[in-house]
Design a protein around this motif. Sequence first.
Motif, mmCIF file in Angstrom:
data_model
loop_
_atom_site.group_PDB
_atom_site.id
_atom_site.type_symbol
_atom_site.label_atom_id
_atom_site.label_comp_id
_atom_site.label_asym_id
_atom_site.label_seq_id
_atom_site.Cartn_x
_atom_site.Cartn_y
_atom_site.Cartn_z
ATOM 1 N N ALA A 189 0.862 -1.181 0.000
ATOM 2 C CA ALA A 189 0.000 0.000 0.000
ATOM 3 C C ALA A 189 0.897 1.229 0.000
ATOM 4 O O ALA A 189 1.976 1.206 0.569
ATOM 5 C CB ALA A 189 -0.888 -0.012 1.235
ATOM 6 N N ARG A 190 0.450 2.294 -0.665
ATOM 7 C CA ARG A 190 1.211 3.554 -0.637
ATOM 8 C C ARG A 190 0.649 4.396 0.498
ATOM 9 O O ARG A 190 -0.439 4.939 0.394
ATOM 10 C CB ARG A 190 1.049 4.306 -1.953
ATOM 11 N N ILE A 191 1.391 4.466 1.591
ATOM 12 C CA ILE A 191 0.900 5.209 2.758
ATOM 13 C C ILE A 191 1.454 6.626 2.724
ATOM 14 O O ILE A 191 2.659 6.820 2.583
ATOM 15 C CB ILE A 191 1.327 4.500 4.057
ATOM 16 N N LEU A 220 -8.471 3.676 1.910
ATOM 17 C CA LEU A 220 -9.013 3.112 3.144
ATOM 18 C C LEU A 220 -7.876 2.684 4.083
ATOM 19 O O LEU A 220 -7.906 2.960 5.284
ATOM 20 C CB LEU A 220 -9.932 1.922 2.808
ATOM 21 N N VAL A 221 -6.871 2.026 3.523
ATOM 22 C CA VAL A 221 -5.747 1.566 4.352
ATOM 23 C C VAL A 221 -4.930 2.758 4.857
ATOM 24 O O VAL A 221 -4.458 2.763 5.989
ATOM 25 C CB VAL A 221 -4.856 0.572 3.564
ATOM 26 N N ASN A 222 -4.831 3.785 4.027
ATOM 27 C CA ASN A 222 -4.164 5.019 4.464
ATOM 28 C C ASN A 222 -4.873 5.552 5.710
ATOM 29 O O ASN A 222 -4.241 5.906 6.707
ATOM 30 C CB ASN A 222 -4.227 6.041 3.322
ATOM 31 N N PHE A 223 -6.210 5.560 5.653
ATOM 32 C CA PHE A 223 -6.993 6.043 6.798
ATOM 33 C C PHE A 223 -6.804 5.141 8.022
ATOM 34 O O PHE A 223 -6.639 5.620 9.139
ATOM 35 C CB PHE A 223 -8.477 6.134 6.420
ATOM 36 N N LEU A 224 -6.811 3.817 7.797
ATOM 37 C CA LEU A 224 -6.638 2.891 8.928
ATOM 38 C C LEU A 224 -5.266 3.099 9.579
ATOM 39 O O LEU A 224 -5.110 2.975 10.788
ATOM 40 C CB LEU A 224 -6.776 1.432 8.458
#
Length: 245
Positions: free
Chosen positions: A28-30, A200-204
């Motif tokens: 994922a690109r965080i 979504l994963v960035n937010f998590l």
Amino acid sequence: MKKITIALFVLFSSQLFAAGGGVALESARIDLNDKASLQRGAKYFVNYCLSCHSAKQLRYSRMATDLEIPPELVELNLMFTGEKIFDGMTISMRPEDAVRWFGVNPPDLSLIARSRGSDWLYTYLKSFYVDESRPFGVNNILFPKVGMPHVLADLQGLQKAVYKDVELEDGSVRTVIDHLEISEPGRMSVEEYDEAMNDLVNFLTYMGEPAQLERQKLGWKVLVFILIMLLVFYFLKKEFWKDIH
Ligand code: HEC
């Protein structure tokens, strides 16, 4: 030197194993500075996850400040369950009902990015596939026999597993999943869904950060409290014992 190499190898390989259970993780690109991505992620989270999973350590007010969303817009667009802006993200589903419906209680997701890692989450959200033998008709290659339904199926569509035969060392042949393939398209293309899951994963991931800060703050408060109590007890003791000789 050899010992160190072996130790490193053991450490590394066990970590790999723990991370994916044999499934390669996608990255994922965080980017926690990308406010637009975090805002989109928040929208997906409250719409698709917050019905079952809480995020108790994140307050709506804190999210409004961090994500630069005006509080009245948060109340209007991101709060559906009658909470107040200073509340944490709780859910109204009772744990005993959850267990009845899903067999397990959906965990609180405040710190999930810290325990699982963002790549794991990203891959997990892309790894649901049709499996009629499961109660909700889906399984997950990263989390076999998962108790969670594919709640994002209307966005992603459904995926089916494509199998292949592999020959084991003893010469026997085993059928394993080679990859997943869209069998019924959803509202998003593959690229759009990837982008959405990245948000979504960035937010998590962001969510785990303030939670961590909150915990540290709480830790300090507890320590200070204990110190004050210690002083109080010390003087109390002196007071009690001063006449007894
Ligand atoms: C209909 C209820 C429901 C919804 C909606 C839902 N989940 Fe779940 N989720 C579950 C259940 C139940 C489990 C426990 C699965 C298990 O342990 O077998 C779970 C497990 C998980 C896990 C694995 C936790 C672990 O054990 O490490 C993650 C991550 C997760 N959900 C993320 C999400 C995200 C992100 C969303 C929103 C897109 C979401 N879930 C929406 C029910 C739900």
